[in-house]
Write a protein that holds these residues in place. Sequence first.
Motif, PDB file in Angstrom:
ATOM      1  N   TRP A  70      -7.715   0.610   0.991  1.00 32.21           N
ATOM      2  CA  TRP A  70      -6.852  -0.426   0.408  1.00 32.21           C
ATOM      3  C   TRP A  70      -7.419  -1.813   0.652  1.00 32.21           C
ATOM      4  O   TRP A  70      -7.285  -2.710  -0.177  1.00 32.21           O
ATOM      5  N   ARG A 105       2.337   1.782  -3.372  1.00 33.58           N
ATOM      6  CA  ARG A 105       1.333   2.299  -4.304  1.00 33.58           C
ATOM      7  C   ARG A 105       1.135   3.803  -4.127  1.00 33.58           C
ATOM      8  O   ARG A 105       1.071   4.557  -5.101  1.00 33.58           O
ATOM      9  N   ASN A 106       1.064   4.260  -2.893  1.00 38.48           N
ATOM     10  CA  ASN A 106       0.858   5.685  -2.666  1.00 38.48           C
ATOM     11  C   ASN A 106       2.028   6.517  -3.178  1.00 38.48           C
ATOM     12  O   ASN A 106       1.842   7.620  -3.707  1.00 38.48           O
ATOM     13  N   GLN A 146      -4.255   5.904  -0.834  1.00 42.46           N
ATOM     14  CA  GLN A 146      -5.140   4.867  -0.323  1.00 42.46           C
ATOM     15  C   GLN A 146      -4.896   4.741   1.184  1.00 42.46           C
ATOM     16  O   GLN A 146      -3.761   4.574   1.625  1.00 42.46           O
ATOM     17  N   ARG A 163       0.838  -1.210   0.000  1.00 38.93           N
ATOM     18  CA  ARG A 163       0.000   0.000   0.000  1.00 38.93           C
ATOM     19  C   ARG A 163       0.870   1.257   0.000  1.00 38.93           C
ATOM     20  O   ARG A 163       0.606   2.208  -0.752  1.00 38.93           O
ATOM     21  N   ARG A 186      -5.641   2.675   4.858  1.00 38.78           N
ATOM     22  CA  ARG A 186      -5.709   1.247   5.173  1.00 38.78           C
ATOM     23  C   ARG A 186      -7.096   0.688   4.857  1.00 38.78           C
ATOM     24  O   ARG A 186      -7.232  -0.416   4.325  1.00 38.78           O
TER      25      ARG A 186
END
Length: 392
Positions: free
Chosen positions: A255, A237-238, A250, A234, A252
């Motif tokens: 996500w 991705r950010n 995103q 995650r 938690r």
Amino acid sequence: MSTADAVDPATTDSATAGPSDPSPPDLTVAERAAPPATLPEVHADGLTWRGARREDAPAVLTILNHLAAADNAPFRWSLAEIEERLAAPYRDLDRDFLLGVDGTGALHAFADVHTPPGDETVARAILQGGVHPTRRGEGIGRELLAWQIARGRQKLAASALADRRVPAWLVVHMEDEAPETLGHTFERAGFAAQRYYSDLRRDLSRPIPPVVAPPSDSTLRLVPWTPELDEPTRLARNDAFRDHWGSQPQTRETWAEDRSAFMPAWTYLVVDDAPDVAALLSSPDTDEETAAALRAGDPLVVAYQVASKYVEDFEVRGFTFGYSDNVGVRRAYRGRGLAPAVMAAGMRAMADDGMQYAALDVDTENPSGAVGLYAALGYEKQGGSRMLTIEL
């Protein structure tokens, strides 16, 4: 339902403003949202209107799949996806949903408005829903959209960004093959196309590029997904999508949504076992969550390909496929061939499981070179969609 989070189409995922927002707005989000005190009524013969309940999931599934068929969408929803949506803690079932039901309880219209809780630099209210094909042409859709716009303004004015001077959007998404009447409805309400996305597929019967692992003397490892690497993914991705137009982090909770079709066996990551922590901590590009993870000694995912298996879409598309929901590389690690490595590993796993194609969606103006990468890997365009907004 396959979604295009691989390119974050909301969105969706430069990131801080749209092209028509070259400088910060003069007014706050709440001031520009101008939220109405009351919401407009929706009129329809024989229908009553109420919020949603979690037990409505089967009825919502039915109407959304009728809408998808009528609007030529290349996907269908699953019950698990609807249940996830109705269970999301940041959604107010009574106020953010509007369901039109007849005397038997059958659902004929559906509306949903939500503001993603992770938004930091763009405030978004995302509108979804529609009217059952048997009730179209009565003007219900226009009134339902007016309700959504009004509720979206209320949501933006009450959001965490309400006091900020950042861009604010009301957002809808539409397939390129949708009926013209749908586009006209959006246009009359003030929506304009802001971004376009291509639906790509890659024939897995063709030779798949070899999976090239990082050199043995490198600190990088190509590994399959494991639960303990989900949070580091995650964070990767950010970081990867911060330079993508309109993209927002995103959280938690966001996500963790939309994971009912997740395929760990098709999901591959690159981990750096010995990152240059001092250099990363001193970089202005390192976000606070990544910095905290580095200080804690948590694993650092630097590239990833997150995949899902949307069985409900197979019949609609006419072939089986593995779908790349999200593909990215941390900005500090770009230019090392990591994206082709995770993509090739994912494609090989999909092929080994009998899938005919690999599929994904991409922003046609993706700034990271993804469009060229996917073309080089053999992906070809099959269709497209667009994001439309009212910019407040």
